[in-house]
Design an enzyme around this catalytic site. Structure first.
Site, PDB file in Angstrom:
ATOM      1  N   GLY B  69      -8.212 -71.565 -50.077  1.00  0.00           N
ATOM      2  CA  GLY B  69      -8.610 -72.710 -50.877  1.00  0.00           C
ATOM      3  C   GLY B  69      -9.427 -73.772 -50.159  1.00  0.00           C
ATOM      4  O   GLY B  69      -9.704 -74.832 -50.735  1.00  0.00           O
ATOM      5  N   GLN B  70      -9.822 -73.505 -48.919  1.00  0.00           N
ATOM      6  CA  GLN B  70     -10.597 -74.528 -48.209  1.00  0.00           C
ATOM      7  C   GLN B  70     -11.931 -74.777 -48.920  1.00  0.00           C
ATOM      8  O   GLN B  70     -12.509 -73.855 -49.488  1.00  0.00           O
ATOM      9  CB  GLN B  70     -10.823 -74.095 -46.761  1.00  0.00           C
ATOM     10  CG  GLN B  70      -9.496 -73.972 -46.038  1.00  0.00           C
ATOM     11  CD  GLN B  70      -9.627 -73.683 -44.563  1.00  0.00           C
ATOM     12  OE1 GLN B  70     -10.715 -73.730 -43.995  1.00  0.00           O
ATOM     13  NE2 GLN B  70      -8.512 -73.371 -43.942  1.00  0.00           N
ATOM     14  N   GLN B  71     -12.350 -76.023 -48.816  1.00  0.00           N
ATOM     15  CA  GLN B  71     -13.521 -76.435 -49.593  1.00  0.00           C
ATOM     16  C   GLN B  71     -14.731 -75.522 -49.389  1.00  0.00           C
ATOM     17  O   GLN B  71     -15.431 -75.177 -50.332  1.00  0.00           O
ATOM     18  CB  GLN B  71     -13.887 -77.876 -49.230  1.00  0.00           C
ATOM     19  CG  GLN B  71     -14.925 -78.456 -50.163  1.00  0.00           C
ATOM     20  CD  GLN B  71     -14.947 -79.972 -50.100  1.00  0.00           C
ATOM     21  OE1 GLN B  71     -14.432 -80.583 -49.169  1.00  0.00           O
ATOM     22  NE2 GLN B  71     -15.551 -80.582 -51.100  1.00  0.00           N
TER      23      GLN B  71
END
Lengths: 196, 186
Positions: B69-71
């Site tokens: 889910g990291q940007q």
């Protein structure tokens, strides 16, 4: 196939002739279906098809690692792989069977939910299974060739025998170029007893 | 539809569905998946790629796709939308600062055509932490009573991936909802 059916019919009682007469539409569909499945069986055993897979694996297996977590790039490669395989198979089917229609075959498949078993369908299923793809790539990276379920169906073609030189992009050209050898090649595969 | 996808569809085991697990980084997606699967959750590090697990739950095979889910990698989420039956949206209920981000990303997903028919299960995770917002507060913060959720099958469950509390309730709802949409029809 037709001839065999009719001769059997002739020896049987009148009742069964009536039953068979009622089935004549069904058997046309059956023949069409069987023809395609037979062609699929041959296609999956073609050296050219094996080369296609080998080349793809060879080109891309280095990036794969034996860890539980998958890299995002695998997904990209997986869809490339599926497209490549599907494109090849459809291309071949269209060459081998003039009347091939994906729509018609699709609806026959849907009607035969319980019949589509065996190596051919297992193998076709495996091409859209990400986890099988990942383990194929890993086994290729580790051993330099196919391992596991796939070679059981295909007959192993090691990468020593089949060159590294042919890029994956070149394959559609190969298909077109080999049009005239297609039938003999598939017959050979059958004669060689590779077909069940 | 192509040959392979048709074969897959026809041959697919009857009660098989695909779940996509998304949410901001550090929301607890992988922990939820592992905890639910009875695996050790002490050594989980941030997911940079994705994890796949096929779980059996109440007679259903759940193919779970848990994507990091990291940007920087959220733009890859769309590569996993295809054929998704259920979206599991995981929220870090204690991360008040990023609730705005969380809402924005979820809103964005709700606009995706490929996810239009997917059931939505929201896990208000990390209820074991002091200061975690309640289920009701998360509903408010994410605007779940809003217009874009009107036609969506959705539910929210307060949970803790660490204790496992709430996970079963959420997954039960998800399988029930998907099966009532898909398997009853056929």
């Amino acid at each position: 196939m037709d001839k065999v059916d009719f001769s059997l019919l002739g020896e049987d009682s009148g009742e069964e002739i009536l039953i068979d007469g009622g089935d004549s539409n069904v058997s046309e569909e059956d023949n069409y279906f069987d023809e395609i499945v037979g062609a699929l069986e041959n296609i999956l055993m073609l050296e050219e098809f094996n080369d296609l897979q080998n080349d793809f694996c060879e080109q891309h297996c280095e990036v794969f690692e034996d860890t539980e977590e998958s890299k995002l790039v695998y997904t990209d490669l997986f869809s490339q792989y599926t497209e490549l395989i599907e494109g090849y198979i459809i291309g071949r089917l269209t060459l081998e069977i003039n009347s091939f229609s994906m729509e018609r075959f699709g609806s026959l498949l849907a009607d035969r939910q319980d019949e589509i078993t065996g190596d051919v369908f297992d193998m076709l299923m495996s091409f859209t299974d990400f986890e099988e793809f990942k383990s194929l790539m890993l086994s290729f990276k580790n051993q330099g060739g196919f391992a596991g379920g796939i070679d059981g169906c295909l007959g192993i073609v090691s990468k020593e025998n089949f060159g590294v030189g042919v890029g994956v992009e070149a394959s559609p050209m190969k298909i077109a170029g080999k049009k005239d050898v297609l039938s003999p090649a598939s017959r050979e595969a059958k004669d060689a007893g590779l077909s069940p | 539809m192509g040959l392979l996808s048709i074969i897959r569809k026809v041959k697919a085991k009857e009660k098989e569905c695909r779940l996509l697990i998304l949410g901001l980084d550090n929301a607890g997606k992988t922990t939820i998946l592992k905890k639910f699967n009875g695996e050790d959750i002490n050594t989980i590090s941030p997911t940079l790629g994705f994890n796949i697990k096929t779980l059996e739950h109440r007679g259903y095979l759940l193919n779970c796709w848990d994507v990091g889910g990291q940007q920087t990698i959220r733009s890859y989420w769309r590569n996993y939308f295809e054929a998704t039956d259920g979206l599991v949206w995981v929220v870090d209920s204690a991360d008040r600062v990023r609730l705005g981000d969380c809402k924005r990303e979820l809103d964005c997903l709700m606009e995706q055509e490929k996810l239009a028919g997917a059931s939505l299960m929201i896990f208000a995770n990390k209820q074991d932490l002091a200061g975690a917002l309640s289920e009701e507060e998360i509903v408010e913060a994410l605007g779940l009573k809003g217009e874009q959720f009107k036609t969506r099958h959705w539910s929210i469950v307060a949970c803790s991936a660490v204790t496992g509390e709430g996970l079963l309730v959420g997954m039960d709802w998800m399988t029930d909802d998907i099966s009532s949409r898909i398997f009853m029809l056929s």
